[in-house]
Design a protein around this motif. Structure first.
Motif, short mmCIF file in Angstrom:
data_model
loop_
_atom_site.label_atom_id
_atom_site.label_comp_id
_atom_site.label_asym_id
_atom_site.label_seq_id
_atom_site.Cartn_x
_atom_site.Cartn_y
_atom_site.Cartn_z
N LEU A 33 -12.47 14.93 -23.96
CA LEU A 33 -13.69 14.56 -24.77
C LEU A 33 -14.15 13.39 -23.63
CD1 LEU A 33 -14.05 15.29 -28.52
CD2 LEU A 33 -14.60 16.31 -26.40
N TRP A 53 -13.64 12.28 -34.51
CA TRP A 53 -13.47 12.58 -32.78
C TRP A 53 -12.22 11.86 -32.79
CZ3 TRP A 53 -11.79 10.62 -27.82
CH2 TRP A 53 -13.36 10.12 -27.52
N ILE A 80 -14.66 22.83 -29.68
CA ILE A 80 -15.68 21.75 -28.17
C ILE A 80 -15.68 22.82 -27.07
CG2 ILE A 80 -14.34 20.14 -26.73
CD1 ILE A 80 -13.05 19.62 -28.81
N ILE A 91 -20.06 19.02 -28.75
CA ILE A 91 -19.19 19.74 -29.92
C ILE A 91 -20.51 20.65 -30.52
CG2 ILE A 91 -18.42 19.09 -32.05
CD1 ILE A 91 -16.76 16.60 -30.63
#
Length: 446
Positions: A33, A53, A80, A91
């Motif tokens: 991420l 997250w 994701i 997301i």
């Protein structure tokens, strides 16, 4: 059909990430991420209304970041994916109570914007999956619409906007679980659905490769399985290692079973024997890197529940029995050593944990390998692999082999759009041969 006999301990003891998540964590996924070299974790909670997250710090620990949201009630779907084609992971999530499917844009560093609406009026919005349904360069979204008894998909326009929804299938009441994969090997993504109230499992095959139209046809033989009184999960995976996908079903009031499509088109049922009660989730992959797939199963009975794995040639072995209601897991290489670790949500304890795979040491890492002239990322990957190429102006050729040496994909990569779609591959370990650079790398498909 595989035979199941004692194997050594494959996983570490439980490693706690957070023992006080939002109320009733229900869904989990993993991916990169913040564009570092580590795989992060995302969870969604039902009553906490949170999407959380957790940044992988690269040393076996994770740290909770600023909440993606704290107001999306009933998060029962989560995935994701790079929805806006800007080479970072966003997301997507569903809200059961508000009947919405939304997505949150990532700025590339793990900072997420406010919710952007994909669809509203999706009563009892549940499981969410992502993939290239119409085989263009954008990742589409599939959602279980419980109230209408439908599974619907939304075509991504490539900039974060989506067309009206299309029906995948509606041959039951209250779709509970869905999965996407190229089940029939024709190059497009098919869908398996588990319907909770009518207790049936259905396979819908995408007709894009055959007719050019993205429509879905129910398997000609009807339901794959029926009379599943508490059907919790369905998925695709190659259980018997014949290079063909099977269908896995997890029935809380029964057992974990898998279905093989025979040469005459019918499906044969195979049950996984166990001494434990109420299986809730199962995931097929090669955990011990022996070129055969294994199965991890999480249970959700009263009190603390087992998390187990069975080698393709062994019996069910206990990983852990200290969690309560293991309704979902995610697998990924969290410590970067080339084997698949496991992260799980303990729904009854509001816990998030991970278990290190002990097959390899982190010092033996074979993923995220950097070569002077190019870089391949992400690894592990779900939908596509990207190539960053330096000082090279021509298209180049790549092959993908499975661990038995069979060539699965042969492709030419355009230097103007250097990426490779791997969404049709089943979960597991593969070898990527970049011919023009005389290099072969191992990567994991999730």
């Amino acid at each position: 059909m595989p035979t199941f006999f004692c194997q050594a301990q494959l996983f570490s003891s439980k490693k706690s990430i957070n023992n006080s998540t939002g109320n009733l964590p229900s869904v989990i996924d993993s991916g990169n991420l913040d564009n570092d070299s580590n795989i992060d974790i995302v969870i969604g909670t039902t009553y906490g209304g949170t999407i959380e997250w957790y940044k992988n710090n690269g040393n076996g620990t994770f740290s909770l970041q600023t909440l993606v949201t704290s107001t999306l009630t009933g998060v029962l779907g989560l995935a994701i994916a790079d929805l806006d084609n800007d080479l970072d992971n966003d997301i997507v999530a569903s809200s059961y109570f508000s009947g919405q499917v939304v997505w949150y844009e990532n700025d590339g560093s793990g900072n997420f914007g406010s919710a952007q609406l994909i669809a509203s009026g999706i009563g009892e919005a549940g499981t969410v999956k992502v993939g290239k349904i119409d085989n263009n360069n954008t990742i589409d979204v599939v959602v279980a619409a419980g109230a209408s008894g439908e599974v619907r998909w939304f075509s991504n326009n490539g900039n974060g906007t989506f067309t009206s929804s299309y029906v995948v299938g509606n041959n039951g009441l209250t779709p509970r679980s869905i999965d996407l994969a190229d089940f029939n090997g024709d190059g497009d993504l098919d869908v398996v659905v588990g319907f909770r109230d009518t207790q049936n499992v259905e396979l819908y095959e995408n007709q894009l490769a055959n007719s050019g139209s993205t429509t879905f046809l129910r398997d000609a033989n009807g339901s794959i399985s029926s009379s599943n009184s508490d059907l919790n999960e369905v998925s695709f995976g190659d259980v018997d290692n014949d290079n063909n996908l099977d269908i896995i079903k997890v029935n809380k009031n029964g057992m974990t079973s898998w279905y093989k499509k025979e040469s005459n088109g019918t499906f044969s049922e195979h049950n996984l024997s166990t001494t434990y009660s109420k299986p809730a989730t199962a995931m097929v992959a090669d955990y011990d890197d022996d070129s055969t797939n294994d199965i991890i199963v999480g249970y959700a009975n009263s009190g603390t529940d087992p998390l187990t794995w069975r080698d393709n040639s062994g019996p069910e072995s206990l990983i852990d029995n200290t969690q309560d209601d293991i309704n979902q897991i995610t697998i990924n290489d969290f410590d970067g050593d080339g084997d698949l670790d496991v992260a799980s949500i303990s729904q009854g304890q509001n816990d998030l944990n991970w278990f290190e795979n002990l097959t390899y040491s982190p010092s033996l890492s074979v993923v995220n390998k950097n070569i002077t002239s190019f870089k391949v990322y992400p690894n592990p990957a779900k939908n596509e692999i990207n190539f960053q190429v330096n000082n090279f102006s021509n298209n180049f050729n790549v092959d993908i082999f499975n661990v038995t040496g069979k060539k699965i994909i042969e492709a030419t990569i355009s230097i103007g759009n250097p990426k490779l779609d791997i969404s049709s591959l089943s979960k597991g370990v593969y070898l990527l041969n970049i011919k023009d650079f005389s290099t072969t790398l191992k990567f994991v498909k999730l």
